[in-house]
Design an enzyme around this catalytic site. Structure first.
Site, PDB file in Angstrom:
ATOM      1  CD  GLU A   1      -3.137  -0.665   0.215  1.00  0.00           C
ATOM      2  OE1 GLU A   1      -3.144   0.480  -0.278  1.00  0.00           O
ATOM      3  OE2 GLU A   1      -3.981  -1.535  -0.078  1.00  0.00           O
TER       4      GLU A   1
ATOM      5  CB  SER B   1     -38.352 -23.715  44.474  1.00  0.00           C
ATOM      6  OG  SER B   1     -39.717 -24.006  44.306  1.00  0.00           O
TER       7      SER B   1
END
Length: 712
Positions: free
Chosen positions: A7, A268
């Site tokens: 790049e 419970s």
């Protein structure tokens, strides 16, 4: 190295712009008549990525140049390269080098070969045109050219080059690993840092994720679509595994929902904390009998899971069997307000309303909680037990805290003399939870030396919408939820059958850990009545030695044993007015209240009802309570519904009598309305709207009465 070479080979030498590249791009674009080259440096590309989708114009290029120069002043070259690698497109919807490495090669970028690195390096140049799933020949040529450049730059040798060009290109992108999908979503929502290190164990996370999904393949046959599991380290509270749901799949209902932090009805699962609180405050002993009889409290009519009653049951067995009616009785005695306050101190953060809003139903799942909070409370209780002995009977101030997903520097801690729950109460509670009956595949676990001691509890919400199982050892807590994220109930779903097998499967992959040390500093040996479990009174015939909390001294002596006076044959009660004093036999007798006795003696053949008074004895024993209303209770308001045919139905009134075959006579508002002749007396009545008084008289002239109101 591959990205920079491809790049922007002069990246480390220019100030953010490369004038030569810009001039060459401008000349090429002028000759072509359209924008053919950009001449952008990596710094300029970072700016373009940040500005998101701006048109490629000369004005925009000017902005990129100016901002690239500013970027170079603010950041180092490595930081700028890092930004580029994090936000550059790599084909399709893949953004970022690390993501691309996982999607194409299923591993981190630091483990890529030169060929793989070169392949990824060329993708941002034209991500919409070439990627492993599109224009593969063009991609291969670009990769090989870059590899050739790496040879010319002496980054790799010729042998590396020859091997690299022989490597094949990856196939289409692989799906991202989703074993920690819900962890990631939670961190995105809650954690503001860009990079955070969790406490999650990668290996354990993957194992638990696989177990949850394997278990789900069985559950979905019953249209149960969702499940979640969490594993905590007791000592630190850190989360070792966090599976918020089954594998995320658009075809699977609710799999995106993170159940671990979702509010659900818990059934419970909170009963052990009530048991521990009452034990801690000297209101309960492990073997104490608690009532298990029909209960009607302001329209609240709880039932046991099997719709049966024991009359009275040992407290620790009521907990291990998860009986609802004893729990309601215990909460009524302990108090709704104190229990609500206790739950908040323990770490339940979802109780948004006043205690009166939940009422007694809070002990049976009448509120909401999260798997996160509940698992955290169990871990905190276990942590208290582990620390108690090492701290010479004292407690750390921070033993009770929420689970930890992102470890941080611990706060300053100090020792104190008290805790939200004491070690003794927790140990006695865990001892009761050891007796919870395990699923079929875990039966007989105590027979094997390699089996793990686990204190655990299940919960099933009303309507079979949620199934829970939470267990703890001295090292780990495992919490499991099973159900449907949308709240749809399914017949057959329960904590014991749906959630517990998954919980035990997870415990089986965890290392073994020793059982908790007994906190003897807070426990004492006391003599308790062998029949009632209360501290032995003067009339208790037989006693046992029991290890109880030191505050158990506050419990009153056994209220159920009394001295009775019998004839020689011991078939009737007598007194000095009707029987020779020298012939009276004085005997200790275990006597339960009539309603409790009615149910208790059907489950306990050893129980003997108190003999009736001899016919010659006219005196009535004022201590004896031979009859009791089961329904209605004191000053109750009763609504009689209308049936589908438009007629009012009736109300069933119930009376319990100690004598099995005694007849009783019913009187409503002063008028005789009938006779019944069994130990459990029932009568259908349909009184008019208004206040009424029901009087019951038995054949021995004992009487009881009850006032009630019929509302329109």
């Amino acid at each position: 190295q591959a990205i920079v070479l491809f790049e922007d080979r002069y990246f480390y030498y220019h100030p953010g712009i490369n004038l030569f590249s810009l001039f060459r791009a401008a000349k090429a674009n002028f000759n072509a008549g359209y924008i053919k080259q950009g001449g952008s440096t990596i710094s300029m590309q970072v700016v373009r990525l940040w500005r998101k989708g701006q048109k490629r114009t000369y004005l925009e290029k000017f902005f990129e140049i100016v901002l690239a120069l500013r970027l170079e002043i603010a950041y180092s070259k490595d930081e700028i390269l890092h930004l580029y690698c994090s936000y550059a497109p790599f084909g399709g919807n893949i953004v970022g080098l690390e993501t691309a490495a996982y999607r194409y090669y299923e591993r981190s970028s630091k483990y890529l070969s030169w060929s793989e690195a070169a392949t990824l390096a060329v993708l941002p140049n034209a991500p919409s045109i070439i990627h492993p799933g599109k224009n593969r020949d063009l991609l291969r040529n670009k990769r090989n050219l870059l590899l050739r450049s790496l040879v010319l730059e002496n980054r790799i040798d010729s042998n590396e080059y020859q091997l690299s060009i022989l490597e094949d290109l990856p196939a289409k992108p692989q799906p991202l690993p989703i074993a920690s999908y819900h962890v990631l979503q939670r961190m995105i929502a809650e954690d503001k840092n860009y990079i955070s290190k969790t406490s999650i164990s990668k290996q354990l996370q993957q194992q638990v994720y696989q177990l949850v999904n394997h278990h789900h393949t069985q559950l979905k046959q019953n249209q149960i679509h969702n499940a979640a599991a969490i594993v905590l380290d007791v000592e630190t509270g850190e989360v070792l595994a966090y599976v918020g749901n089954v594998a995320v799949d658009n075809t699977n209902e609710g799999s995106h929902v993170d159940i671990i932090k979702s509010r659900r009805s818990y059934g419970s699962i909170l009963k052990p904390f009530l048991y521990a609180a009452m034990t801690d405050e000297g209101m309960l002993l492990p073997n104490m009998l608690v009532p298990d009889i029909p209960t009607f409290i302001e329209g609240f009519t709880p039932q046991n899971y099997n719709n049966k009653f024991d009359g009275a049951v040992v407290a620790k067995r009521a907990l291990s069997r998860s009986l609802n009616l004893p729990a309601v009785y215990m909460l009524k005695r302990y108090g709704i307000n104190p229990f609500n306050y206790k739950l908040k101190r323990l770490g339940i953060t979802t109780l948004d309303f006043a205690p009166e809003h939940y009422g007694l139903s809070i002990i049976l799942g009448g509120a909401e909680a999260t798997l996160w909070d509940i698992s955290g409370v169990y871990a905190s209780c276990s942590r208290v037990l582990n620390h108690f002995r090492n701290n010479s009977g004292r407690y750390f101030n921070d033993d009770f805290h929420s689970p930890v997903l992102i470890p941080s520097t611990p706060k300053k801690r100090f020792l104190q003399n008290t805790s939200v729950l004491s070690a003794g109460a927790i140990w006695l509670t865990y001892s009761a939870l050891l007796e919870v009956a395990r699923p079929e595949e875990e039966e007989g676990w105590e027979l094997f030396q390699s089996s793990k001691k686990i204190a655990w509890k299940t919960g099933t919400s009303f309507g079979f919408r949620d199934a829970w199982a939470v267990g703890t050892t001295s090292k780990y807590v495992v919490g499991v939820w099973v159900g449907n994220a949308d709240g749809e109930g399914r017949n057959g779903i329960s904590g014991i059958h749906s959630a517990a097998p998954l919980m035990f499967s997870i415990f089986n992959i965890l290392p073994s850990s020793p059982w908790f040390d007994t906190p003897y500093d807070e426990l004492i040996d006391v003599a308790v009545c062998s029949k009632s479990g209360y501290p032995a009174g003067e009339y208790c015939e037989s006693t046992d030695s029991a290890l109880v909390h030191e505050n158990g001294r506050k419990v009153a002596p056994c209220p159920y044993h009394r001295l009775v006076h019998l004839n020689k044959e011991q078939t009737h009660q007598v007194n000095s007015n009707c029987y020779a004093v020298n012939d009276i036999v004085h005997s200790s007798w275990f006597v339960l209240p009539p309603t409790i006795e009615w149910f208790y003696k059907r489950k306990n053949p050893f129980y003997k009802s108190l003999p009736p008074f001899h016919s010659s004895c006219q005196e009535i024993d004022v201590k004896a309570k031979v009859m009791e209303f089961i329904y209605p209770k004191d000053n109750v308001k009763i609504y009689i519904p209308v049936d589908l045919d438009g007629k009012r139905s009736s109300v069933i009134f119930e009376i319990a009598h100690q004598s099995k075959n005694c007849s009783i006579y019913w009187h409503l508002d002063g008028e005789y309305i009938g006779t019944t002749s069994s130990g459990m007396h029932k009568k259908d009545l349909n009184p008019p709207t208004g206040k009424h008084k029901l009087v019951i008289i038995d054949e021995f002239a004992n009487s009881i009465s009850k006032e009630f109101e019929i509302v329109n």
